[in-house]
Every structure is written in C-alpha cells, then in structure tokens.
Design an enzyme around this catalytic site. Sequence first.
Site, PDB file in Angstrom:
ATOM      1  N   GLU A  36       0.865  -1.227  -0.164  1.00 36.88           N
ATOM      2  CA  GLU A  36       0.028  -0.124   0.171  1.00 36.88           C
ATOM      3  C   GLU A  36       0.878   1.030  -0.068  1.00 36.88           C
ATOM      4  OE1 GLU A  36      -3.166   2.652   0.090  1.00 36.88           O
ATOM      5  OE2 GLU A  36      -2.917   0.637  -0.654  1.00 36.88           O
ATOM      6  N   GLU A  37       1.951   1.236   0.628  1.00 40.53           N
ATOM      7  CA  GLU A  37       2.795   2.440   0.818  1.00 40.53           C
ATOM      8  C   GLU A  37       3.706   2.604  -0.538  1.00 40.53           C
ATOM      9  OE1 GLU A  37       3.172   4.567   3.137  1.00 40.53           O
ATOM     10  OE2 GLU A  37       2.270   3.682   4.783  1.00 40.53           O
ATOM     11  N   SER A  38       4.170   1.704  -1.257  1.00 35.60           N
ATOM     12  CA  SER A  38       4.951   2.149  -2.242  1.00 35.60           C
ATOM     13  C   SER A  38       5.027   1.154  -3.349  1.00 35.60           C
ATOM     14  CB  SER A  38       6.569   2.187  -1.781  1.00 35.60           C
ATOM     15  OG  SER A  38       7.055   0.822  -1.579  1.00 35.60           O
TER      16      SER A  38
END
Length: 296
Positions: free
Chosen positions: A195-197
Amino acid sequence: MVKNGNAHASAFVPDKNEKPVWPTAQEKVIGQYGFDSECNYHAAATLAASAGEPVKAVFGGVVVAVYGDSVTVDSNGVELTYGNLTPTVALNTTVHGGGTLALARSDITLAAKKGGMLFDPVASFWPDLSRFAAQKKEQEEVAVQMKAVKENAAQKRAKHMKIGMRPPDGMEQIFKNAARVYGVDVDLLKAVAIEESGFDPTCTSSKGAMGVMQLLPGTAADQGVTAPYDVAQNIYGGARYLKEQLLRFNGDLACALAAYNAGPEAVVKYKGVPPYAENYVRVVIAQYNALKGESR
C-alpha cells in the site's frame, strides 16, 4: 506514509533555557545511534573519551539508576544513560548540567529515552555533529535525483497496487529477516509495503516519505535509518516502527495501521481509527488477508 510521532531537537531539551553539555573532552562521535551499514541496530551513541577523564551531565536532573558501569539521569522526563564508566555519584543525587557523574573507562555510550521510547541523543541535542548533518550534501543530491520520481510516484503506485502482489527478487528475504527480528507477521509487513510503495525502493511522496515503507525524515531518524533509500534499512526501520505501534495499541491491528499511516497522536485523539485513515486500514488488511491466504 509514516508520520513521525516523536519530537525532535529542541523539543527534547528538558528546559528550553538549558543548553546541552557535551559530556566528554572530545566533541567526537565514534558510533551513531540506530542502524549501521550492516543493519545492526545500536540503542546508544558512542562518544570519544579517554580513560579516567570526568564524564559530565548533559542536563541537570536526578540520578535514578547507578550500576557498575553506568549512570542514568532523569531530566524532566528525559532519561539519559551514560555507559562504560565508573560512577562517582550516588542514587537520588541531584546533578547540574555540566556536573561530573563518573570517570570514563574509555569511549562512553549515551542512550536517550523519553516516554519509554529511545531516540537519537546526538541528532536531538547536537544536530551539527549528527550523521544527518554529514549527509546533508548527499541528501540534497538525492533530492535532485528523486525529483523525477516524485513527479511520477502516483502513477507508479497506481500501477503496483495489486492485491497479493509479491516483492521483487532479493527483497523477500529482507522482509522475512526484518519480520523475524521485530516479531511482526511478514505478510502484514509486506501488506503495508504494497500500500505504501508497491515495493518501489525509489518511491518518494509529495510530503517527503521515502522508500519501500515510506518513512518520513523524522520517522527515519527515530528508527535509526541512516540511508532511507537503502532497501534493507528502510524495511527494517518500517518493521520496527510498525512493531512499536502494535505494542502501543495493545495488538489492535486497525489502530496500529492507522498510527503507521496518520501518526499515533491521531489515533489517540479519535480514540480509534481516524476517518481519513479508514480506507488505508481497509486496503492494508485486504492485502494482508490475501497474502495470508496464499501462504496457507
């Protein structure tokens, strides 16, 4: 992205009118707090000292612990533990900033803690001597190089956001190692990274969050990450921060994820997941469940 939940620099000074005292004769840092180049974590900074020289208190306070080779001073809630020395003060003694605490055995260690959480004493009290000052030029160069990444980061993340996606070759083992070291479910750690990167080590957000686990500069500093775009350091730092949130919120997964995304203060303020973090939490848990399903 990770929001920094801890204060920095002058915010850690017990008395805003009291300047920190360098505890030894040489103003030299031998070893920095945090991760080293081999991803070994050091909970204290190592400062140059000669055997037998006086070790001075950084701030005034009360001696709350004396052991064979260490002294801990509480300065208005900031605990500083000086190590590798021979104490010359007694328990419950009140000391002044610059007052002698002990005699050094050789180079001393200095660990700092506030609210039960460790932080970097050099970066907080003497920022000009920290590794971050030394890396300023390099960071500026990285910032220039990452300009193009910032411009297309949203496009890259959209491309990578696929439920149950796997990390690229070479990254899987780093996730496993970091998860084992910090006691975090490896699938949960990877779900956050997705989800972050989208596992993109070059990803930089518009707010400056960096790397696979999207660490903001302040959070990276708290977790001892000296090279935020280094894949191993970034993942280890993210794993350590995620574990802190799980412990902080008694294992409540939703609250821990919300704290990772929006900061622990926001979770405390809303007494649960803030409205603006709800979608993030839902997506990460969906990623996590998909990965757990594949690993069964």
